[in-house]
Scaffold this motif. Sequence first.
Motif, short mmCIF file in Angstrom:
data_model
loop_
_atom_site.label_atom_id
_atom_site.label_comp_id
_atom_site.label_asym_id
_atom_site.label_seq_id
_atom_site.Cartn_x
_atom_site.Cartn_y
_atom_site.Cartn_z
N TYR A 222 -16.31 -1.75 0.48
CA TYR A 222 -16.75 -1.69 1.88
C TYR A 222 -16.51 -3.05 2.52
CZ TYR A 222 -19.15 2.52 0.21
OH TYR A 222 -19.44 3.72 -0.36
N GLY A 223 -17.08 -4.10 1.96
CA GLY A 223 -16.79 -5.45 2.42
C GLY A 223 -17.38 -5.77 3.77
N GLY A 224 -17.02 -6.95 4.30
CA GLY A 224 -17.49 -7.36 5.61
C GLY A 224 -16.83 -6.53 6.70
N VAL A 225 -17.34 -6.64 7.92
CA VAL A 225 -16.78 -5.90 9.04
C VAL A 225 -15.33 -6.33 9.24
CG1 VAL A 225 -16.88 -5.55 11.54
CG2 VAL A 225 -18.99 -5.58 10.20
N GLY A 226 -14.40 -5.41 9.02
CA GLY A 226 -12.98 -5.72 9.15
C GLY A 226 -12.38 -6.33 7.91
N SER A 227 -12.98 -7.41 7.41
CA SER A 227 -12.40 -8.14 6.29
C SER A 227 -12.40 -7.32 5.01
CB SER A 227 -13.17 -9.45 6.06
OG SER A 227 -14.52 -9.20 5.73
N GLY A 228 -13.38 -6.45 4.82
CA GLY A 228 -13.44 -5.64 3.61
C GLY A 228 -12.27 -4.67 3.53
N LEU A 229 -11.99 -3.99 4.65
CA LEU A 229 -10.94 -2.98 4.62
C LEU A 229 -9.55 -3.60 4.54
CD1 LEU A 229 -10.09 -0.09 4.63
CD2 LEU A 229 -10.27 -0.06 7.14
N TYR A 230 -9.31 -4.68 5.29
CA TYR A 230 -7.96 -5.25 5.17
C TYR A 230 -7.76 -5.91 3.81
CZ TYR A 230 -9.67 -9.88 7.01
OH TYR A 230 -10.32 -11.07 7.23
N GLY A 231 -8.84 -6.34 3.15
CA GLY A 231 -8.73 -6.81 1.77
C GLY A 231 -8.41 -5.67 0.82
N MET A 232 -9.07 -4.52 1.04
CA MET A 232 -8.82 -3.34 0.20
C MET A 232 -7.40 -2.83 0.39
SD MET A 232 -10.43 -1.64 -2.08
CE MET A 232 -10.80 -0.07 -2.86
N LEU A 233 -6.88 -2.91 1.61
CA LEU A 233 -5.52 -2.45 1.87
C LEU A 233 -4.49 -3.30 1.12
CD1 LEU A 233 -5.76 -1.61 5.68
CD2 LEU A 233 -5.40 0.00 3.79
N ILE A 234 -4.81 -4.57 0.94
CA ILE A 234 -3.91 -5.44 0.15
C ILE A 234 -3.82 -4.93 -1.29
CG2 ILE A 234 -3.61 -7.76 -0.77
CD1 ILE A 234 -3.03 -7.48 2.22
N PHE A 235 -4.97 -4.54 -1.86
CA PHE A 235 -4.98 -3.98 -3.22
C PHE A 235 -4.24 -2.64 -3.25
CE2 PHE A 235 -8.74 -6.80 -3.65
CZ PHE A 235 -8.30 -7.54 -4.73
N ALA A 236 -4.37 -1.85 -2.16
CA ALA A 236 -3.67 -0.57 -2.10
C ALA A 236 -2.16 -0.77 -2.09
CB ALA A 236 -4.11 0.20 -0.85
N ILE A 237 -1.70 -1.77 -1.35
CA ILE A 237 -0.27 -2.07 -1.31
C ILE A 237 0.23 -2.48 -2.70
CG2 ILE A 237 1.44 -3.70 -0.41
CD1 ILE A 237 -0.20 -3.70 2.21
N LEU A 238 -0.58 -3.31 -3.39
CA LEU A 238 -0.21 -3.73 -4.74
C LEU A 238 -0.14 -2.53 -5.69
CD1 LEU A 238 0.31 -5.97 -6.83
CD2 LEU A 238 -2.18 -6.18 -7.09
N ALA A 239 -1.12 -1.63 -5.58
CA ALA A 239 -1.15 -0.44 -6.44
C ALA A 239 0.05 0.46 -6.18
CB ALA A 239 -2.45 0.33 -6.22
N VAL A 240 0.41 0.64 -4.90
CA VAL A 240 1.56 1.48 -4.54
C VAL A 240 2.85 0.88 -5.09
CG1 VAL A 240 2.97 2.23 -2.58
CG2 VAL A 240 0.50 2.51 -2.51
N PHE A 241 2.96 -0.44 -5.01
CA PHE A 241 4.17 -1.11 -5.51
C PHE A 241 4.31 -0.91 -7.02
CE2 PHE A 241 6.25 -4.90 -7.28
CZ PHE A 241 7.47 -4.85 -6.59
N ILE A 242 3.21 -1.08 -7.75
CA ILE A 242 3.26 -0.91 -9.21
C ILE A 242 3.60 0.53 -9.57
CG2 ILE A 242 1.88 -0.98 -11.32
CD1 ILE A 242 0.35 -3.34 -10.06
N CYS A 243 2.99 1.48 -8.87
CA CYS A 243 3.27 2.90 -9.14
C CYS A 243 4.72 3.23 -8.83
CB CYS A 243 2.33 3.78 -8.32
SG CYS A 243 0.61 3.71 -8.84
N GLY A 244 5.25 2.65 -7.75
CA GLY A 244 6.64 2.89 -7.40
C GLY A 244 7.59 2.40 -8.47
N LEU A 245 7.28 1.24 -9.05
CA LEU A 245 8.11 0.71 -10.13
C LEU A 245 8.05 1.60 -11.37
CD1 LEU A 245 7.35 -3.13 -9.94
CD2 LEU A 245 9.34 -1.92 -9.05
N MET A 246 6.88 2.17 -11.63
CA MET A 246 6.70 3.00 -12.83
C MET A 246 7.50 4.28 -12.76
SD MET A 246 2.62 2.43 -13.46
CE MET A 246 2.54 3.55 -14.84
N ILE A 247 7.67 4.82 -11.55
CA ILE A 247 8.39 6.10 -11.44
C ILE A 247 9.82 5.90 -10.94
CG2 ILE A 247 6.28 7.41 -11.06
CD1 ILE A 247 6.91 7.45 -8.09
N GLY A 248 10.22 4.64 -10.72
CA GLY A 248 11.60 4.35 -10.35
C GLY A 248 11.95 4.68 -8.92
N ARG A 249 10.98 4.62 -8.00
CA ARG A 249 11.25 4.89 -6.59
C ARG A 249 10.87 3.67 -5.75
NH1 ARG A 249 8.66 10.38 -4.57
NH2 ARG A 249 9.68 9.57 -2.69
N THR A 250 11.50 3.55 -4.58
CA THR A 250 11.15 2.47 -3.67
C THR A 250 9.73 2.69 -3.17
OG1 THR A 250 13.44 2.26 -2.94
CG2 THR A 250 11.73 1.27 -1.53
#
Length: 463
Positions: free
Chosen positions: A395-423
Amino acid sequence: MNMAYLNLSIYFVLLTVLAIPLGKYIALVFENKITFLGFIEKPIYMLLKISNSEEQNWKQYTLSLMFFNIMGAIFLCILFTAQKNLPLNPEHFDKLSWDLAFNTAISFIANTNWQSYAGETTMSYFTQMFGLAVQNFLSAATGMAVLLVLIRGFSRASIKTIGNFWIDITKSTLYILLPLSIIVAIILVQQGVPQSFNNYAVSNVLDPQTVTQVIDGKNHTDIIKTQTLPLGPIASQEAIKMLGTNGGGYFNANSSHPYENPTAISNFIEMLSILLIPAALCFMFGEMVKDRKQGYSLYLAMSIIFILSTIAILCFEARGNPVFNQFHVDQLHSVLQSGGNMEGKETRFGIIGSGIFAAVTTAASCGAINAAHDSLLPMGGFIPLFLMQLSEVIYGGVGSGLYGMLIFAILAVFICGLMIGRTPEYLGKKIESFEMKMTALIILLVPLIVLLGTAISLLITRD
C-alpha cells in the motif's frame, strides 16, 4: 485470537469496500470529469497564470515540483524561527533554533515527519496549523502528482507532455485530501479529540504529590496540586496526518496519546484513514490505464502480504514474553487483563489494536504509532522491519507506495519475459534495457543512500 481475526477481517473488508469507489472517484477527478469545485479551482489557476488545459513536459514538471517544495521548506523555516512573534501562541512558545527548524522543515516536506521535539511544548497553534498541517496536505499531494506522471506514461500512446504539476496538486488537495480530512476530523471530534483555540487548561489533581528537588545544593519541596492539559486544533491535524500517511504527531506520544487517539473507535478510524487513499490508488490506476485487472492484481498482491504480516504480529505478541514463564507470570487473556505482551502498549487498545496499527503504519510508511515498537517481541518487531525493508510499498505512502510497487512489477515482468523468451511488455509498453537500468537504479538507490548515511554518521560520531 478469534477476536483478532474478526477485527482484522472487519478492517480489511471495510477498507476494500471504501477503497474501490474512492479509487474510481479519484480517477474521474484527474480525468477532469468531476469539477464541482471549479469555482475554487479557477481563481487558483488565474493566480498561477495557467490554463486548466495547459500541460508540461517532464523537465517543466520536475522543475515545478522542486521549486514548489524548496519554497515550502523556506516558508516553514521562516515560520518556525518567527514563531514567538506570530499569533495563536497562547503559551508564548519561543522560536525554534535554526537547526531544529531546518530539520523539521525538511522532514515534513519529504513526508518523513520525523520529529525531535515535543509538539505540546514546542509548537504554537499557528505553527501547527499553517505550517505542519498545511505541509501534511502538500507533501501527500506531491506524492500523488508523481504517481500521476507514471500512470500517464503507461496510459498514453505517445508522450510529449505528462500533465501539469500545479493542476495535479490543486486537484489532489481540493477534491481528495480536504474533503476526506473534514469527514475524519468530525468523527475524531465526536470521539473526544480536542479541536480548540483556548489556552491550555489547568485542573486540580485528585491526589497532590510532594516533589523534592535539589537547587543550588539545597532541598526544595513543592506540592503539585494542579495539572496542565494541552489543547489546540488537534483533530484537524490528526485527520490529514493519517490520510496523508504523514505520521507527525501533535503530541510527543503520537497516537498513543489519549488526545490524539482516545478510544478503540478512533483507533480503528485512524488505521482505516492511513491505508484508505493508498489502497484506493490501486483501483484508480486500473481505471486510468483502462485495465481494471491490473489495479485489482496490485491490490491483491499488497493485501496478501499485509494480511499475513498482520496475523504474524498478532500471533507473536499474543503469546506473551517467554522470559516471564520462568517467573510464573500469568500472561493469559482473562476478564482482568488483556493478556500477551502488553509492554509498551496502551490498555485501551490491547494486543489487537496495537498489532494491527503497527502493521498498518509500517506498511504505509506512516510515522504514526500507538505503541512502542521497540517493546515488541523479537519476531513481532521483525514484521514492521520487514515491511519497511520492502521500501514500504505494501500500500505504501500516498502515491509513493504505488509507484514503488509498479517498479517491482516492471522488474517481475522483465524477468518473466526472459524466462519465456519474449520481449517483456507491461500495459502495452516494451520493457527494454533503458527501462531496466532505471528500475535497477531506483531499487538500489535507497539502500545506497542508507548505507552511505550510516557510514558517514559512524565516522562523525567515532571517538
